[in-house]
Design a protein around this motif. Structure first.
Motif, PDB file in Angstrom:
ATOM      1  N   GLU A   1      -0.852   4.918 -14.090  1.00 25.08           N
ATOM      2  CA  GLU A   1       0.437   5.102 -14.755  1.00 25.08           C
ATOM      3  C   GLU A   1       1.340   6.047 -13.972  1.00 25.08           C
ATOM      4  OE1 GLU A   1      -0.466   6.481 -18.635  1.00 25.08           O
ATOM      5  OE2 GLU A   1      -1.328   4.588 -19.329  1.00 25.08           O
ATOM      6  N   ALA A   2       0.750   7.045 -13.320  1.00 25.01           N
ATOM      7  CA  ALA A   2       1.555   8.058 -12.627  1.00 25.01           C
ATOM      8  C   ALA A   2       2.017   7.605 -11.252  1.00 25.01           C
ATOM      9  CB  ALA A   2       0.748   9.350 -12.491  1.00 25.01           C
ATOM     10  N   CYS A   3       1.318   6.645 -10.643  1.00 22.53           N
ATOM     11  CA  CYS A   3       1.625   6.260  -9.264  1.00 22.53           C
ATOM     12  C   CYS A   3       2.957   5.512  -9.186  1.00 22.53           C
ATOM     13  CB  CYS A   3       0.518   5.377  -8.697  1.00 22.53           C
ATOM     14  SG  CYS A   3       0.831   4.855  -6.991  1.00 22.53           S
ATOM     15  N   PRO A   4       3.933   6.039  -8.432  1.00 21.42           N
ATOM     16  CA  PRO A   4       5.242   5.371  -8.356  1.00 21.42           C
ATOM     17  C   PRO A   4       5.248   4.154  -7.433  1.00 21.42           C
ATOM     18  CG  PRO A   4       5.251   7.316  -6.963  1.00 21.42           C
ATOM     19  CD  PRO A   4       3.922   7.308  -7.664  1.00 21.42           C
ATOM     20  N   GLU A   5       4.179   3.984  -6.637  1.00 18.46           N
ATOM     21  CA  GLU A   5       4.127   2.890  -5.670  1.00 18.46           C
ATOM     22  C   GLU A   5       3.179   1.775  -6.096  1.00 18.46           C
ATOM     23  OE1 GLU A   5       6.198   2.920  -3.283  1.00 18.46           O
ATOM     24  OE2 GLU A   5       6.869   4.991  -3.566  1.00 18.46           O
ATOM     25  N   ASP A   6       2.580   1.910  -7.276  1.00 18.56           N
ATOM     26  CA  ASP A   6       1.596   0.926  -7.733  1.00 18.56           C
ATOM     27  C   ASP A   6       0.484   0.766  -6.690  1.00 18.56           C
ATOM     28  OD1 ASP A   6       0.574  -0.836  -9.619  1.00 18.56           O
ATOM     29  OD2 ASP A   6       1.588  -2.579  -8.768  1.00 18.56           O
ATOM     30  N   ALA A   7       0.053   1.890  -6.143  1.00 12.35           N
ATOM     31  CA  ALA A   7      -0.893   1.875  -5.026  1.00 12.35           C
ATOM     32  C   ALA A   7      -2.349   1.924  -5.467  1.00 12.35           C
ATOM     33  CB  ALA A   7      -0.613   3.054  -4.096  1.00 12.35           C
TER      34      ALA A   7
END
Length: 481
Positions: free
Chosen positions: A372-378
């Motif tokens: 949920e926190a990852c802004p890059e969907d990594a």
């Protein structure tokens, strides 16, 4: 003459290439037109169907062939062109439940595109089947450009998720698929954020709640007495006894529930006498169990530890048996470091039922905070059920504080080989080929976490343990469930 002959050969080759391209184009048009006749693809634009057809491979299967395993991650989406496929699964009591039969025009295998890829039903060929098989990896980019196709497949997924949820509830699993469809028509889907109180102690019962996705905890005076997972239900005791709820129910993760309103619930029991009898038996069993648990403070304390440390967030947990572990041995941590460049596990975590719960990623199935926190969907699921950090990671560090179990840290990239032999080789290479650094290079960071040794055939830590003290076990086994 030679030049003229070469020109004729080139013209002929171009002519054959054009003819072949036209044949392929005509074939794609016919395939797209055929797909447009399938019920599961009605309304999808022809151009997107042409692209879908280009991704597909025609397959034939004999009766009895298992096309998708219940607990195996699927890799393909299938469209049925001819034949019959049976869907079935096992409820939480281990009983087989028939979900239904699929025929021409239906599709299956769409689960991993939208949800938990390890919660599907088994798909088995009932007759000789002719299917269009499409790799999910190839399909995902097309869904981004084809919203109608994505919406169509998501609708199939949601409807099947309801049927599968009902099938996994022992209370409903032995009903016929037709009876479960009747129940599904009365269900209302609701979503709750984590830490939300769904039921308040002392409030009147107004519905039966079926957990479609996520986890909840049952509490009395702030003390955890039970943990409920997908496929389980709650709220039934108040409905059957006409008494207020005797406990709070709070979400541990984001939760999707299917609610059956009180009137529909009572109507169902009137129409299904056998179901009413089963429900009374369940209520009596829960009444006895709840009475015992409320007095069992040791169990409550163990459950609180398990919840606080995320033991039940994933399907498996990496544990160490201190009785089998040699004092001072760090072979498992060293093996992890040598393979990945940085340690991804630490022993001496919290003790639970005689086992050391290692400090490592829990591979949270639902509502993973790092995702949920990852802004890059990594951070993505791999095919083995682990959350992996992909090359899309920019090292921003947003996942580190988001993880409630301190299972992620940041490491410098490019320092993955740390064994003594590699270090010696690296130094020799630098002596042979000295590099003059013209400017300082800023080291890049990357998120570091256990991913169950993604891309390897074994777990480095477990394989290095000489006594069998370290092992990956089902989360329920740690609690003695």
């Amino acid at each position: 003459m030679g030049a003229s002959a070469d020109t004729r050969r080139q013209d002929a080759a171009r002519g054959r290439a054009v003819a072949q391209a036209l044949q392929i184009e005509e074939l794609r048009h016919r395939q797209a037109s055929a797909l447009a006749q399938l019920d599961s693809l009605v309304g999808v634009p022809l151009e997107h169907l042409r692209q879908l057809a280009a991704l597909g491979t025609m397959r034939a299967f004999i009766p009895g062939a298992v096309l998708v395993g219940e607990r195996s991650p699927g890799s393909f989406l299938y469209f049925i062109l001819r034949g019959t496929v049976c869907l079935h699964l096992h409820d939480r009591a281990g009983h087989s439940a028939l979900i239904g039969f699929l025929s021409r025009g239906d599709c299956f295998g769409e689960g991993p595109l939208f949800g938990d890829q390890f919660r599907s039903a088994s798909a088995e060929a009932e007759t000789i089947c002719y299917l269009l098989q499409i790799s999910l990896i190839d399909l995902r980019p097309l869904l981004e450009a084809a919203p109608q196709l994505a919406t169509t497949l998501r609708t199939v997924y949601r409807n099947r998720l309801v049927a599968s949820t009902l099938g996994r509830v022992p209370l409903f699993s032995q009903l016929s698929p037709l009876a479960r469809i009747g129940i599904a028509d009365s269900l209302i889907r609701q979503h709750y954020a984590r830490t939300t109180r769904i039921i308040a102690m002392g409030a009147p019962g107004d519905a039966l709640y079926l957990i479609e996705s996520g986890q909840v905890v049952v509490e009395v005076a702030g003390r955890a007495i039970a943990h409920l997972d997908e496929g389980e239900f709650f709220g039934e005791m108040s409905l059957l006894t006409d008494a207020p709820h005797n406990a709070d129910v709070r979400t541990l993760t984001p939760v999707d529930v299917l609610t059956l309103p009180a009137d529909a619930f009572r109507g169902l029991l009137s129409a299904q006498p056998n179901l009413a009898e089963q429900m009374r038996e369940v209520v009596e069993q829960r009444r006895i169990a709840n009475s015992t648990v409320r007095q069992d403070h040791v169990h409550s304390e163990k459950l609180a530890i398990a919840l606080d440390h995320g033991v039940l967030r994933g399907r498996q947990v990496l544990v160490r048996d201190p009785k089998l572990c040699q004092e001072g041995c760090r072979l498992c941590v060293d093996a992890c470091t040598q393979r990945h460049g940085h340690a991804r596990i630490q022993t001496d975590g919290v003790l639970l039922n005689g086992l050391d719960i290692t400090n490592s990623c829990r591979q949270c199935r639902v509502g993973a905070e790092c995702v949920e926190a990852c802004p890059e969907d990594a951070i993505q699921w791999d095919q083995r059920g682990a959350l992996i950090v992909t090359d899309a990671c920019t090292g921003c560090g947003a996942c580190v504080p988001a993880c409630p179990y301190d299972a992620i840290d940041l490491v410098l990239q490019g320092n993955q080989k740390t064994s003594p032999l590699w270090g010696l080789w690296d130094r020799l290479q630098k002596l042979r080929n000295p590099v003059i650094q013209l400017e300082s290079l800023s080291p890049t960071q990357r998120a570091n976490k256990c991913d169950l040794c993604h891309d390897y055939t074994n777990l480095a830590c477990v394989s290095a343990c000489p006594t069998g003290a370290l092992r990956l076990v089902p989360a329920e086994d740690v609690m003695g469930v």
